[in-house]
Write a protein that holds these residues in place. Structure first.
Motif, short mmCIF file in Angstrom:
data_model
loop_
_atom_site.label_atom_id
_atom_site.label_comp_id
_atom_site.label_asym_id
_atom_site.label_seq_id
_atom_site.Cartn_x
_atom_site.Cartn_y
_atom_site.Cartn_z
N UNK A 57 0.83 -1.21 0.00
CA UNK A 57 0.00 0.00 0.00
C UNK A 57 0.87 1.25 0.00
N UNK A 58 1.98 1.24 0.73
CA UNK A 58 2.89 2.38 0.76
C UNK A 58 3.50 2.63 -0.61
N UNK A 59 3.83 1.55 -1.32
CA UNK A 59 4.38 1.71 -2.68
C UNK A 59 3.35 2.39 -3.59
N UNK A 60 2.10 2.00 -3.46
CA UNK A 60 1.06 2.63 -4.27
C UNK A 60 0.91 4.10 -3.89
N UNK A 61 1.00 4.40 -2.60
CA UNK A 61 0.84 5.78 -2.14
C UNK A 61 1.95 6.67 -2.69
N UNK A 62 3.18 6.18 -2.66
CA UNK A 62 4.28 6.98 -3.20
C UNK A 62 4.18 7.10 -4.71
N UNK A 63 3.59 6.10 -5.36
CA UNK A 63 3.38 6.19 -6.80
C UNK A 63 2.41 7.32 -7.12
N UNK A 64 1.42 7.54 -6.27
CA UNK A 64 0.52 8.67 -6.46
C UNK A 64 1.27 10.00 -6.35
N UNK A 65 2.35 9.99 -5.56
CA UNK A 65 3.14 11.21 -5.43
C UNK A 65 4.05 11.41 -6.63
N UNK A 85 2.49 14.24 2.17
CA UNK A 85 1.56 14.06 1.05
C UNK A 85 1.34 12.58 0.76
N UNK A 86 2.44 11.81 0.80
CA UNK A 86 2.32 10.37 0.55
C UNK A 86 1.53 9.70 1.67
N UNK A 87 1.68 10.22 2.90
CA UNK A 87 0.95 9.62 4.02
C UNK A 87 -0.56 9.86 3.89
N UNK A 88 -0.93 11.02 3.31
CA UNK A 88 -2.35 11.28 3.08
C UNK A 88 -2.91 10.30 2.06
N UNK A 89 -2.13 10.08 0.98
CA UNK A 89 -2.54 9.09 -0.01
C UNK A 89 -2.59 7.69 0.60
N UNK A 90 -1.65 7.41 1.48
CA UNK A 90 -1.61 6.10 2.15
C UNK A 90 -2.85 5.92 3.02
N UNK A 91 -3.25 6.99 3.73
CA UNK A 91 -4.46 6.91 4.54
C UNK A 91 -5.68 6.65 3.68
N UNK A 92 -5.76 7.33 2.54
CA UNK A 92 -6.90 7.13 1.66
C UNK A 92 -6.96 5.73 1.08
N UNK A 93 -5.81 5.21 0.61
CA UNK A 93 -5.78 3.86 0.06
C UNK A 93 -6.09 2.82 1.13
N UNK A 94 -5.54 3.05 2.32
CA UNK A 94 -5.80 2.12 3.41
C UNK A 94 -7.28 2.12 3.79
N UNK A 95 -7.90 3.29 3.75
CA UNK A 95 -9.33 3.38 4.06
C UNK A 95 -10.15 2.57 3.07
#
Length: 812
Positions: free
Chosen positions: A87-95, A108-118
């Protein structure tokens, strides 16, 4: 027509999924105010929306490509670590970058990580709702409406996005659904994966295994246990191959944590009663309690539903664990839905869990800075409800007619293929007390006691003649000077025997035994003093006390063995030839203690509280572990007194009287030494016995090989480990046989004895575990040849102990 089509489409799972979707959307919106979008943004815990999801991403530097499976200590379960890394790899890919190194980029990546995890957690929540439609209560072939209890639960709204617990919960739910659908092996595999994602699914798997084994027998249990164990090991194998120490440290930390918010351990810590190894104590208590319960269910014919057993294990872990994070409420919700899905229980759980979550955020946010007791009350409230639920579930198991789920259907909703198996009859471990009493109707007291008394007398005399002969023969053979043989009685005064004599002569003054005299309980020194006042030498008085006490303990052991269906005479021989049997001869407390403990259990098993109280008092006055004898005897008396309140009151009064030696000794120490607990304090000061984690003591004892010690100490420390293992085997056997009182006594004693900084006098402690004689008798059975070789081996080993002790070598 349109209304009819709508009704057909509105299945229970469809409605539950719709409700669950709305609830999760509300949960996500509730949590968004606490999502940090800038570095150093303050967290307002009073909003009740703090989450570990974003903070863990930032703290573990997941945005920079760090893997939770590498680096320092392992803090996440293996499967969860892999999921979060992906999930973290996907979040950083969004960045837009494979790795983020700047601070704002990390946020910024942590916000994406929170959204993907949700999103992932919503999928898991939906899977859990769908699974509940299969493992909940069902009418005919329709899916269960119990899925709605999860989908609409305020508990999910309160704590669903605090952490990742919905992932293992979904896996667990799918595993339970497969079990309900008669897919035992796939269910085991899915539950194994869940167990590698969090630790609570391990508790669920244990509960399922116990229920499956009790209802379906060994074959069905193996069909569940073997795939589960193989999958669990296979998932861990790569990590074990790379660094087994990290896996060991992770599970060791999970089982032996220190007190944390939400638990009674934490409240006690806040009140000044700190126990840094609460996790180890809680783990041991859980293991002993569940082992005793399993043996009791096995031998009494109680066959719980899978949901009931699952709930018992989960609730026990939640109550006794060192911490209770708010997301644990999700597992409690699963347990309630599986075991007691009624309105009263659900409301009680929901209210107390919500209040606990609110109280926690208020306390952490500083709103209760001046009144922390408000949060403590929420902890006590939620634990009280958990205890009540556990008691209700246990009562359902004991009285199946009051189990609403079982009363509504002949089948177990989670039973699956177990529903093809009958509710099997009880398999008692031995003769019952009623059968023993019936066999003695019409016989005189002398007829019942003649053989035990003769056997005890002969065994006591013979072992003393043999042991003393071996001791003096060795002494005389080892002397090369021209000295005539003589009986040197002082060879029996070694080690602690000197201390008992000193206490008998001079009391518990601060100068006696270097100030550590209170470690030795007073009954044996008092008996010594009484006999020396009539002219006996201390050593002769000590030997006489041990001889008389051994005779009493042996006679009652004979009767107790017969009560359980074992050979009485052989059991006596096994006790007296125990490897540390020399302490039944020497002026030590072991014989006097057994003269109290064995008769106490005999009368406890027969439901006679006042004779049991007299002998329990002897055990309590002799050694600290006498308190655990009292606990075991009290359990047996309560079992035989229930449901008569009059008999219960008599049993309670008797045990209170039996505890008087303990209170009297403590008050005496408070008067002469200034502290009621001096006997515990000097153990730490004089012998370094301080409570540690169980593995700490084991490792410290094993590593004594590396210290500056002689062969005597190094070898005896190895034997400490051997006897600790044998004692654990005894405990497992006692629990398997359903010997509840013995299991409580041995288990509680081992909990204290094996939690010291290192193992100390464990083989001598094992001598106090007189059920060892029953274990050996059960192994030998009626085979004369086996008995011959066992007695031969034990006699040789015990004689070696006699020689070592009387020569002054350290021998426990």
């Amino acid at each position: 027509m349109e209304q009819s089509d709508l009704r057909r489409r509105l299945t229970p799972n469809g409605v539950a999924l719709a409700v669950g979707t709305a609830l999760f959307l509300a949960l996500f919106l509730r949590m968004t105010p606490c999502v940090a979008t800038a570095p150093g943004a303050p967290r307002n815990l009073l909003l009740g929306c703090a989450s570990e999801i974003q903070t863990t991403f930032l703290a573990d530097s997941m945005g920079s490509g760090a893997s939770p499976l590498t680096g320092g200590d392992l803090t996440l379960s293996p499967v969860l670590a892999v999921i979060l890394f992906g999930t973290a790899r996907l979040a950083t890919a969004f960045a837009g970058r494979p790795a983020v190194t700047d601070v704002q980029g990390q946020v910024d990546a942590s916000v994406a990580f929170f959204g993907l995890t949700s999103v992932l957690l919503f999928v898991c929540f939906a899977a859990l709702i769908g699974a509940a439609g299969y493992f909940g209560r069902r009418v005919g072939h329709a899916l269960s409406r119990d899925s709605l209890l999860i989908a609409a639960s305020p508990i999910v709204l309160a704590v669903g996005l605090i952490s990742w617990d919905l992932i293992p919960l979904a896996m667990t739910g799918v595993g339970l659904a497969l079990l309900a659908r008669r897919r035992t092996v796939p269910a085991a595999l899915v539950l194994a994966i869940a167990s590698c994602t969090a630790t609570m699914p391990i508790a669920v798997a244990v509960g399922v295994l116990v229920a499956v084994g009790l209802r379906g027998g060994l074959e069905v249990a193996a069909r569940f246990a073997i795939p589960w164990g193989a999958a669990f090991l296979a998932i861990h194998l790569p990590l074990i191959a790379i660094d087994p120490g990290r896996i060991w440290d992770y599970y060791r930390a999970q089982a032996g944590g220190s007190p944390g918010p939400g638990s009674l351990w934490f409240v006690a810590q806040q009140l000044g009663l700190d126990q840094p190894h609460a996790g180890s104590v809680g783990f041991a208590v859980i293991a002993i309690a569940l082992g005793c319960l399993f043996g009791l269910l096995r031998t009494t014919g109680r066959r719980p539903r899978v949901g009931s057993m699952l709930a018992i294990v989960v609730l026990t872990v939640a109550i006794a664990g060192p911490a209770y994070p708010p997301q644990t409420a999700l597992w409690v919700l699963l347990a309630v839905v599986a075991a007691r899905p009624n309105r009263r229980d659900l409301v009680a759980v929901t209210v107390t869990q919500a209040l606990h979550a609110i109280g926690l955020w208020a306390w952490l946010g500083g709103a209760l800075a001046g009144t922390p007791w408000v949060y403590w009350l929420t902890v006590v409230a939620q634990v009280s409800v958990l205890v009540w639920l556990l008691a209700e579930t246990l009562w359902d198991v004991a009285r199946p007619t009051r189990d609403a789920v079982r009363a509504a259907s002949a089948d177990d909703p989670l039973g699956g293929e177990l529903n093809d198996h009958p509710w099997v009859a009880a398999r008692p471990a031995g003769r019952t007390v009623a059968e023993a009493d019936a066999s003695e109707v019409g016989t005189t007291t002398w007829a019942r006691w003649r053989r035990p008394i003769l056997a005890a007398a002969i065994a006591t005399v013979v072992t003393r003649v043999v042991f003393m002969g071996a001791a003096y023969a060795t002494q005389w053979l080892m002397v090369t000077d021209k000295v005539k043989p003589f009986l040197d009685w002082k060879i029996w005064l070694q080690w602690d025997a000197y201390h008992f004599v000193a206490i008998a002569e001079h009391g518990y003054g601060p100068e006696i035994v270097a100030g550590n005299a209170p470690a030795f309980f007073p009954l044996f020194p008092l008996a010594l003093r009484a006999l020396t006042t009539i002219g006996l030498e201390p050593v002769h008085a000590g030997l006489l006390i041990s001889a008389v006490s051994t005779f009493v303990a042996s006679a009652y052991l004979y009767r107790l063995a017969e009560l359980h269906g074992f050979d009485g005479e052989r059991s006596v021989v096994y006790l007296l030839l125990f490897p540390t049997g020399v302490f039944l001869v020497a002026p030590y407390t072991e014989a006097l203690f057994l003269a109290g403990a064995v008769p106490a259990f005999y009368y406890g098993l027969r439901g006679r509280p006042w004779p049991a109280a007299v002998f329990t008092a002897i055990a309590v006055g002799s050694r600290t572990v006498g308190l655990f004898v009292l606990l075991g005897v009290a359990i047996e008396l309560a079992r035989r007194a229930w449901p008569s309140w009059k008999k219960m009151a008599s049993a309670v009064a008797a045990m209170v009287v039996a505890s008087l030696p303990f209170w009297a000794y403590g008050l005496y120490l408070w008067r002469v030494r200034g502290s009621f607990w001096t006997f515990m304090e000097v153990q730490k000061e004089g012998w370094g016995r301080d409570f540690m984690g169980f593995t700490d003591g084991l490792l410290a004892t094993w590593h004594t090989w590396e210290g500056d010690y002689g062969a005597n100490l190094i070898f005896t420390w190895r034997l400490e480990i051997v006897f600790a293992l044998l004692s654990l085997i005894l405990l497992v056997w006692l629990m398997w046989r359903g010997y509840l009182g013995y299991s409580i006594y041995v288990g509680a004693t081992l909990l204290i004895g094996l939690s010291n900084a290192w193992y100390y006098s464990t083989p001598r402690l094992a001598l106090a575990f007189f059920p060892f004689a029953f274990l050996i008798a059960a192994f030998v059975k009626r085979r004369d040849r086996a008995n011959t070789y066992v007695v031969l081996a034990m006699a040789v080993i015990a004689t070696v102990g006699v020689v070592a002790y009387t020569r002054g070598a350290w021998f426990f």
